[in-house]
Design a protein around this motif. Structure first.
Motif, PDB file in Angstrom:
ATOM      1  N   GLY A 306      88.987  32.745  60.237  1.00 38.31           N
ATOM      2  CA  GLY A 306      87.795  32.826  60.919  1.00 38.31           C
ATOM      3  C   GLY A 306      86.560  32.240  60.287  1.00 38.31           C
ATOM      4  N   LEU A 307      86.670  32.452  59.013  1.00 29.15           N
ATOM      5  CA  LEU A 307      85.428  32.658  57.745  1.00 29.15           C
ATOM      6  C   LEU A 307      85.485  31.292  56.885  1.00 29.15           C
ATOM      7  N   GLY A 308      86.809  30.396  56.685  1.00 23.81           N
ATOM      8  CA  GLY A 308      86.908  29.558  56.629  1.00 23.81           C
ATOM      9  C   GLY A 308      85.768  27.874  56.866  1.00 23.81           C
ATOM     10  N   ARG A 309      84.662  28.010  58.153  1.00 25.09           N
ATOM     11  CA  ARG A 309      84.447  27.181  58.353  1.00 25.09           C
ATOM     12  C   ARG A 309      82.987  27.577  57.152  1.00 25.09           C
ATOM     13  N   LEU A 310      82.358  28.753  56.402  1.00 28.11           N
ATOM     14  CA  LEU A 310      81.684  29.128  55.061  1.00 28.11           C
ATOM     15  C   LEU A 310      81.730  28.343  54.420  1.00 28.11           C
ATOM     16  N   ARG A 311      82.801  27.687  53.887  1.00 25.18           N
ATOM     17  CA  ARG A 311      83.122  27.269  52.381  1.00 25.18           C
ATOM     18  C   ARG A 311      81.770  26.338  51.695  1.00 25.18           C
ATOM     19  N   ALA A 312      81.848  25.707  52.459  1.00 23.49           N
ATOM     20  CA  ALA A 312      80.056  24.488  52.174  1.00 23.49           C
ATOM     21  C   ALA A 312      79.336  25.446  52.093  1.00 23.49           C
ATOM     22  N   ILE A 319      79.032  29.897  44.994  1.00 26.31           N
ATOM     23  CA  ILE A 319      80.341  30.691  45.032  1.00 26.31           C
ATOM     24  C   ILE A 319      81.278  29.799  45.618  1.00 26.31           C
ATOM     25  N   GLU A 320      82.373  29.569  45.205  1.00 29.00           N
ATOM     26  CA  GLU A 320      83.470  28.312  44.851  1.00 29.00           C
ATOM     27  C   GLU A 320      84.876  29.234  45.326  1.00 29.00           C
ATOM     28  N   VAL A 321      85.509  28.473  46.741  1.00 26.92           N
ATOM     29  CA  VAL A 321      86.444  29.444  47.802  1.00 26.92           C
ATOM     30  C   VAL A 321      87.287  28.157  48.423  1.00 26.92           C
ATOM     31  N   SER A 322      87.726  28.280  49.385  1.00 26.54           N
ATOM     32  CA  SER A 322      88.888  27.868  49.838  1.00 26.54           C
ATOM     33  C   SER A 322      88.511  28.063  51.620  1.00 26.54           C
ATOM     34  N   ASP A 323      88.895  26.755  52.083  1.00 31.50           N
ATOM     35  CA  ASP A 323      88.834  27.090  53.253  1.00 31.50           C
ATOM     36  C   ASP A 323      90.521  26.106  53.635  1.00 31.50           C
ATOM     37  N   ARG A 324      91.309  27.313  54.354  1.00 31.57           N
ATOM     38  CA  ARG A 324      92.590  27.248  54.513  1.00 31.57           C
ATOM     39  C   ARG A 324      93.048  27.328  55.699  1.00 31.57           C
ATOM     40  N   ALA A 325      93.248  26.518  56.503  1.00 32.09           N
ATOM     41  CA  ALA A 325      93.746  26.245  57.882  1.00 32.09           C
ATOM     42  C   ALA A 325      92.554  26.799  58.336  1.00 32.09           C
TER      43      ALA A 325
END
Length: 350
Positions: A306-312, A319-325
């Motif tokens: 549920g937190l992938g939406r925060l990537r941008a 802070i660099e992370v990924s949004d996967r599914a």
């Protein structure tokens, strides 16, 4: 005497909080220098011999990390092409067992054949799902989406019981998880993630007898004597796994040999201990914030539903992370620190 920390500090100085190695690892300073030197060789018009030497040095270093003789290691450009070689060797109607949701490059070449029976089961049921008549089981050692680690010992035992060949992709594991690639019929690993190399290099480990593979992509570099095989059909293919090589992206190997040297100096076990400590710190912090990460014990990849939406938003904050599914995926490697973990947790807390 140099310590783990001093070696890492000498090689990395990221300008942000980089927690995205599962997508692409950072290049160590020594690899960046080597890449500049290789580019200068090309720009100056000097002989390319040193660059071809880098290919063999990188192959040898990977073989040591993988725990196999260098004669079993082929050099290619992508996991999909390596998987394709294995898929092409199977007879029509053969059953291939895969894990549900595994990375596309590991499974899709079997599907596009059109005449294979490809069966997907949950990762946790992979070993128990090997059955008489299963020709091959193909799986990632660590899942790209969430870091779950395959039970490879159980898989080896099941495959041995049923006479099934095994293919393991170590792309999300090589560099932090001991490989023991010789325990499988085939093993692959891309080198731009946890092995910290440039893009464009994937190694394939094959059996001593080549495991029934046909070198469908063989060009002059796949010959026993490449420089004598530049014109017409190759008279003699390499006796080693080099018969499966494709023409190398020379600049990539020039950087990669130095990245692999760093992994060897640090030691995979030390890297693993460092990475897992950070991942555990992040998991505990998530729980304190009321978030439940997907279970992936023993992996430095942590996915949070549920937190992938925060990537941008996180990227804008450095802070660099990924949004996967839809999941936020953070992946921790040797250049990360406890401060990096805490910065991400602080950002997620509000």
């Amino acid at each position: 005497m140099e310590t783990f920390e001093s070696l890492v500090r000498a090689e990395f100085a990221p300008k942000n909080t980089y927690l995205n190695t599962a997508t692409s690892g950072l290049l160590p300073a020594r690899a960046v220098t080597a890449l500049h030197d290789a580019v200068q060789i090309r720009a100056d018009g000097r002989p390319l011999d040193p660059l071809f030497e880098d290919v063999e040095a990188a192959r040898a270093a990977f073989a040591r990390i993988a725990g196999v003789p260098v004669q079993r290691v082929a050099a290619g450009a992508s996991v999909a092409t390596q998987t394709g070689l294995i898929a092409a060797a199977l007879p029509a109607g053969a059953e291939v067992l895969t894990a549900e949701g595994d990375f596309t490059s590991v499974v899709n070449p079997f599907h596009v054949r059109g005449d294979l029976k490809v069966r997907a089961v949950p990762l946790e049921r992979l070993a128990e799902s090997v059955r008489p008549g299963t020709a091959l089981v193909a799986v990632s050692a660590a899942q790209s989406a969430d870091g779950r680690i395959a039970d490879l010992p159980a898989l080896r035992e099941a495959a041995r019981t049923h006479g099934t060949r095994t293919y393991v992709d170590f792309s999300q594991a090589a560099g932090w998880l001991p490989m023991d690639a010789g325990a499988y019929d085939y093993a692959a690993a891309t080198c731009f993630k946890w092995l910290l190399g440039p893009n464009g290099v994937v190694f394939l480990v094959v059996p001593e007898d080549h495991g029934g593979l046909t070198p469908l992509l063989a060009g002059w570099v796949a010959a026993e004597n490449p420089w004598d095989s530049c014109y017409g059909p190759v008279g003699e293919l390499a006796r080693s796994a080099r018969r499966f090589d494709v023409s190398p992206s020379l600049l990539s190997y020039s950087g990669l040999r130095h990245s692999l040297a760093l992994i060897e100096e640090l030691g995979v076990e030390a890297v693993r201990a460092h990475d897992l400590a950070l991942a555990d710190r992040f998991r505990k912090g998530l729980v304190s914030l009321g978030h439940e990460p997907l279970p992936a014990p023993g992996a430095p990849i942590v996915s949070v539903p549920g937190l992938g939406r925060l990537r941008a938003e996180l990227s804008a904050a450095g802070i660099e992370v990924s949004d996967r599914a839809g999941n936020l995926r953070a992946s921790f490697h040797l250049y990360n620190t406890e401060q990096d973990v805490d910065r991400l947790l602080d950002a997620l807390s509000g």
